[in-house]
Write a protein that holds these residues in place. Structure first.
Motif, PDB file in Angstrom:
ATOM      1  N   PRO A 111      -2.554  -2.685  15.058  1.00  0.00           N
ATOM      2  CA  PRO A 111      -2.124  -3.050  13.678  1.00  0.00           C
ATOM      3  C   PRO A 111      -3.208  -3.170  12.601  1.00  0.00           C
ATOM      4  O   PRO A 111      -3.041  -2.994  11.373  1.00  0.00           O
ATOM      5  CB  PRO A 111      -1.453  -4.595  14.058  1.00  0.00           C
ATOM      6  N   ASP A 112      -4.346  -3.721  13.070  1.00  0.00           N
ATOM      7  CA  ASP A 112      -5.548  -3.593  12.028  1.00  0.00           C
ATOM      8  C   ASP A 112      -5.597  -2.507  11.388  1.00  0.00           C
ATOM      9  O   ASP A 112      -5.991  -2.419  10.123  1.00  0.00           O
ATOM     10  CB  ASP A 112      -6.767  -4.126  12.733  1.00  0.00           C
ATOM     11  N   ALA A 113      -5.535  -1.265  12.211  1.00  0.00           N
ATOM     12  CA  ALA A 113      -5.902   0.084  11.579  1.00  0.00           C
ATOM     13  C   ALA A 113      -4.859   0.504  10.823  1.00  0.00           C
ATOM     14  O   ALA A 113      -5.064   1.221   9.684  1.00  0.00           O
ATOM     15  CB  ALA A 113      -6.103   1.112  12.664  1.00  0.00           C
ATOM     16  N   ALA A 114      -3.523   0.136  11.064  1.00  0.00           N
ATOM     17  CA  ALA A 114      -2.474   0.622  10.505  1.00  0.00           C
ATOM     18  C   ALA A 114      -2.352  -0.310   8.996  1.00  0.00           C
ATOM     19  O   ALA A 114      -1.747   0.228   7.876  1.00  0.00           O
ATOM     20  CB  ALA A 114      -1.119   0.031  11.045  1.00  0.00           C
ATOM     21  N   MET A 115      -3.134  -1.399   8.779  1.00  0.00           N
ATOM     22  CA  MET A 115      -3.266  -1.981   7.639  1.00  0.00           C
ATOM     23  C   MET A 115      -4.472  -1.696   6.938  1.00  0.00           C
ATOM     24  O   MET A 115      -4.753  -2.304   5.682  1.00  0.00           O
ATOM     25  CB  MET A 115      -3.036  -3.481   7.847  1.00  0.00           C
ATOM     26  N   ALA A 116      -5.153  -0.763   7.309  1.00  0.00           N
ATOM     27  CA  ALA A 116      -6.332  -0.213   6.578  1.00  0.00           C
ATOM     28  C   ALA A 116      -6.087   0.889   5.674  1.00  0.00           C
ATOM     29  O   ALA A 116      -5.143   1.340   5.418  1.00  0.00           O
ATOM     30  CB  ALA A 116      -7.593  -0.006   7.705  1.00  0.00           C
ATOM     31  N   GLY A 117      -6.902   1.062   4.655  1.00  0.00           N
ATOM     32  CA  GLY A 117      -6.813   2.107   3.768  1.00  0.00           C
ATOM     33  C   GLY A 117      -5.871   1.849   2.591  1.00  0.00           C
ATOM     34  O   GLY A 117      -5.360   0.728   2.397  1.00  0.00           O
ATOM     35  N   HIS A 118      -5.411   2.918   1.991  1.00  0.00           N
ATOM     36  CA  HIS A 118      -4.375   2.899   0.735  1.00  0.00           C
ATOM     37  C   HIS A 118      -3.057   2.356   1.320  1.00  0.00           C
ATOM     38  O   HIS A 118      -2.480   1.384   0.461  1.00  0.00           O
ATOM     39  CB  HIS A 118      -4.280   4.335   0.058  1.00  0.00           C
ATOM     40  N   PHE A 119      -2.644   2.559   2.560  1.00  0.00           N
ATOM     41  CA  PHE A 119      -1.473   2.167   3.095  1.00  0.00           C
ATOM     42  C   PHE A 119      -1.577   0.570   2.936  1.00  0.00           C
ATOM     43  O   PHE A 119      -0.640  -0.230   2.921  1.00  0.00           O
ATOM     44  CB  PHE A 119      -1.035   2.896   4.249  1.00  0.00           C
ATOM     45  N   GLY A 120      -2.491   0.225   3.768  1.00  0.00           N
ATOM     46  CA  GLY A 120      -2.688  -1.478   3.970  1.00  0.00           C
ATOM     47  C   GLY A 120      -2.868  -1.965   2.623  1.00  0.00           C
ATOM     48  O   GLY A 120      -2.216  -2.928   2.312  1.00  0.00           O
ATOM     49  N   ASP A 121      -3.490  -1.427   1.719  1.00  0.00           N
ATOM     50  CA  ASP A 121      -3.509  -1.916   0.122  1.00  0.00           C
ATOM     51  C   ASP A 121      -2.118  -2.165  -0.124  1.00  0.00           C
ATOM     52  O   ASP A 121      -1.921  -3.021  -0.817  1.00  0.00           O
ATOM     53  CB  ASP A 121      -4.317  -1.157  -0.402  1.00  0.00           C
ATOM     54  N   ALA A 122      -1.157  -0.937  -0.081  1.00  0.00           N
ATOM     55  CA  ALA A 122       0.113  -1.161  -0.768  1.00  0.00           C
ATOM     56  C   ALA A 122       0.908  -2.264   0.082  1.00  0.00           C
ATOM     57  O   ALA A 122       1.404  -2.885  -0.669  1.00  0.00           O
ATOM     58  CB  ALA A 122       0.934   0.236  -0.591  1.00  0.00           C
ATOM     59  N   LEU A 123       0.792  -2.458   1.347  1.00  0.00           N
ATOM     60  CA  LEU A 123       1.367  -3.353   2.054  1.00  0.00           C
ATOM     61  C   LEU A 123       1.082  -4.866   1.447  1.00  0.00           C
ATOM     62  O   LEU A 123       1.813  -5.606   1.403  1.00  0.00           O
ATOM     63  CB  LEU A 123       1.312  -3.237   3.351  1.00  0.00           C
ATOM     64  N   MET A 124      -0.414  -4.808   1.518  1.00  0.00           N
ATOM     65  CA  MET A 124      -0.837  -6.395   0.838  1.00  0.00           C
ATOM     66  C   MET A 124      -0.281  -6.507  -0.541  1.00  0.00           C
ATOM     67  O   MET A 124       0.072  -7.626  -0.707  1.00  0.00           O
ATOM     68  CB  MET A 124      -2.341  -6.297   0.801  1.00  0.00           C
ATOM     69  N   GLN A 125      -0.164  -5.358  -1.442  1.00  0.00           N
ATOM     70  CA  GLN A 125       0.547  -5.686  -2.542  1.00  0.00           C
ATOM     71  C   GLN A 125       1.656  -6.109  -2.395  1.00  0.00           C
ATOM     72  O   GLN A 125       2.390  -6.888  -3.404  1.00  0.00           O
ATOM     73  CB  GLN A 125       0.348  -4.124  -3.587  1.00  0.00           C
ATOM     74  N   LEU A 126       2.657  -5.308  -1.513  1.00  0.00           N
ATOM     75  CA  LEU A 126       4.026  -5.725  -1.390  1.00  0.00           C
ATOM     76  C   LEU A 126       4.022  -7.287  -0.810  1.00  0.00           C
ATOM     77  O   LEU A 126       5.063  -7.919  -1.439  1.00  0.00           O
ATOM     78  CB  LEU A 126       4.600  -5.010  -0.189  1.00  0.00           C
ATOM     79  N   GLY A 127       3.114  -7.747  -0.105  1.00  0.00           N
ATOM     80  CA  GLY A 127       3.053  -9.069   0.435  1.00  0.00           C
ATOM     81  C   GLY A 127       3.030 -10.146  -0.751  1.00  0.00           C
ATOM     82  O   GLY A 127       3.668 -10.850  -0.820  1.00  0.00           O
ATOM     83  N   SER A 128       2.023  -9.670  -1.694  1.00  0.00           N
ATOM     84  CA  SER A 128       1.895 -10.600  -2.863  1.00  0.00           C
ATOM     85  C   SER A 128       3.015 -10.463  -3.642  1.00  0.00           C
ATOM     86  O   SER A 128       3.643 -11.632  -4.402  1.00  0.00           O
ATOM     87  CB  SER A 128       0.790  -9.951  -3.545  1.00  0.00           C
ATOM     88  N   SER A 129       3.715  -9.498  -4.006  1.00  0.00           N
ATOM     89  CA  SER A 129       4.890  -9.327  -4.805  1.00  0.00           C
ATOM     90  C   SER A 129       6.195 -10.175  -4.193  1.00  0.00           C
ATOM     91  O   SER A 129       6.823 -10.822  -4.880  1.00  0.00           O
ATOM     92  CB  SER A 129       5.391  -7.828  -4.881  1.00  0.00           C
ATOM     93  N   LEU A 130       6.231 -10.003  -2.843  1.00  0.00           N
ATOM     94  CA  LEU A 130       7.332 -10.911  -2.214  1.00  0.00           C
ATOM     95  C   LEU A 130       7.261 -12.475  -2.360  1.00  0.00           C
ATOM     96  O   LEU A 130       7.847 -13.013  -2.420  1.00  0.00           O
ATOM     97  CB  LEU A 130       7.071 -10.723  -0.616  1.00  0.00           C
ATOM     98  N   GLN A 131       5.908 -12.762  -2.507  1.00  0.00           N
ATOM     99  CA  GLN A 131       5.521 -14.372  -2.633  1.00  0.00           C
ATOM    100  C   GLN A 131       5.478 -14.571  -4.096  1.00  0.00           C
ATOM    101  O   GLN A 131       6.146 -15.989  -4.511  1.00  0.00           O
ATOM    102  CB  GLN A 131       4.066 -14.814  -2.149  1.00  0.00           C
ATOM    103  N   LYS A 132       5.444 -13.777  -5.020  1.00  0.00           N
ATOM    104  CA  LYS A 132       5.455 -14.141  -6.439  1.00  0.00           C
ATOM    105  C   LYS A 132       6.695 -13.808  -7.284  1.00  0.00           C
ATOM    106  O   LYS A 132       6.815 -14.306  -8.244  1.00  0.00           O
ATOM    107  CB  LYS A 132       4.157 -13.489  -7.103  1.00  0.00           C
TER     108      LYS A 132
END
Length: 430
Positions: A329-350
């Protein structure tokens, strides 16, 4: 890789296995304590009875121990009768759980159905669950304190994906894609897209590209036009060379037409082309004959082997990506895809609107699963318990509640003793 059945089996390694082992040990310790207390009361009883004539006060001790033995033995019999025949004697109404395991399974299944697997109750419960917020927090901080949970869930998901029938799931996936494609109305969105393109005046590059394509096609197939003119010309035209002149005029005229259209945005032919595109946008939404031709073309494309290979590729790539992500899962969250998922997580909270929509979707999905598969879940519980033998269900229930049952024996011994000494005392007052 361990099979899925061993991963889900109770007590197999990990935290679940450790918890089950601790529960068994605690139940066994309490059983020893309860039995030891009963033996102690027997020793106290016989000892106090032997010396009661010398020390009359020991009568209170004897009364306590005597009643404690009665209470302890009664509760031992009651607890034992739940799971087996006391001392192996087939006394009526003993070994209650093994004898009634099928009825227990049916009762438990009906209890689940009546109290939990009801769409209205599930929907009410889901109102208080902020699934979107939890997903947002995880995606925003994937390497936070939930590391063990993340790795455990990842391994479980990976085992589930790997254990599923690849060919059968692939056929289901491809069948679902084709089914959705057959039901898709392709003509209407094409007409809407073309209408928007025309309205926003973004069709110019399309016409320019068409003109360039026509110019390249004419240049590559000029000999075809000359051959057509030669074939259609009579002998006099060929003898006088008029066929070559006519072919040159036709080719030169086409080149000039394309050049004029490319350089003049207001060219009449170009204007006619724009009118034809606008008319096509309308007909794509309203003309039954054109819509039928588009539908037929779509069905032919769906059955095309190249499309089938493309869908196969989507399935294989998606399955492999899921397996890879679940294994690491750590590798899956790396790179541009991981950045996009983290941005999605921030959007879900805000973003409260996105949060509310995702929670509503989750609530409807869970309620839909319960409505569609609730009976199957109930049937699974019932059939699973029916499939257990008497010893299996006895061991599992006894391990689950054994510690509390041994407390009943301890309490029965002590309460019985207190009742005995109270009655002995009362006898002196009457």
């Amino acid at each position: 890789m361990k099979p899925l059945s061993s991963t889900l089996a109770p007590g197999n390694g990990g935290a679940a296995g450790q918890t089950g082992l601790e529960t068994n040990n605690a139940g066994r310790d309490m059983k020893i304590i309860a039995t030891g207390l009963l033996v102690l009361m027997a020793i106290v009883y016989f000892t106090s009875k032997s010396y009661e004539e010398v020390h009359p006060a020991l009568g209170f001790v004897r009364a306590f121990a005597e009643a404690a033995m009665v209470g302890g033995l009664a509760d031992w019999f009651a607890v034992t009768a739940l799971f087996r025949h006391p001392m192996g004697i087939p006394i009526p109404h003993t070994a209650i759980i093994p004898r009634n395991k099928d009825r227990i399974g049916n009762t438990l299944a009906n209890f689940l159905k009546s109290n939990f697997l009801i769409t209205r109750i599930v929907a009410q419960r889901m109102h208080g669950v902020d699934l979107a917020g939890g997903v947002g927090r995880f995606l925003k901080s994937p390497s936070g304190g939930e590391g063990r949970l993340k790795m455990g869930a990842s391994r479980l998901i990976g085992d589930i994906i790997a254990s599923l029938d690849q060919d059968r799931l692939g056929s289901m996936f491809k069948g679902a894609v084709k089914s959705q494609a057959r039901d898709l109305d392709l003509a209407t969105p094409l007409g809407q897209i073309l209408e928007v393109v025309m309205k926003e005046n973004r069709h110019g590059p399309l016409i320019d590209s068409t003109i360039k394509w026509a110019y390249r096609t004419l240049d590559a197939n000029e000999y075809v036009i000359r051959a057509i003119v030669f074939d259609r010309a009579n002998t006099v035209m060929r003898w006088t060379g008029l066929d070559d002149r006519l072919a040159n005029e036709v080719v030169d005229g086409l080149y000039k037409l394309l050049a004029d259209m490319a350089s003049d945005p207001e060219h009449p032919v170009r204007t006619k082309s724009e009118e034809a595109l606008a008319q096509l946008a309308v007909e794509l939404k309203t003309d039954p004959a054109l819509r039928e031709r588009i539908e037929q073309w779509k069905l032919e494309m769906i059955e095309n082997p190249a499309i089938a290979d493309w869908i196969d590729g989507i399935w294989e790539n998606g399955r492999n990506a899921l397996l890879k992500a679940s294994r690491d899962p750590d590798a899956a969250m790396a790179g541009h895809f991981g950045d996009a998922l983290m941005q999605l997580g921030s959007s879900l909270q805000k973003d409260p609107i996105l949060n509310r929509q995702l929670n509503r979707f989750a609530r409807r999905a869970v309620a839909g699963v319960v409505a569609s598969y609730g009976d199957n879940i109930v049937k699974l519980v019932s059939e699973t318990i029916h499939g257990w033998d008497a010893q299996t269900i006895t061991d599992r229930v006894e391990n689950a509640v054994g510690r509390d049952l041994q407390y009943i024996r301890v309490n029965g011994t002590l309460v019985g003793g207190l009742v005995g000494v109270s009655l002995h005392t009362l006898g002196y007052w009457i």
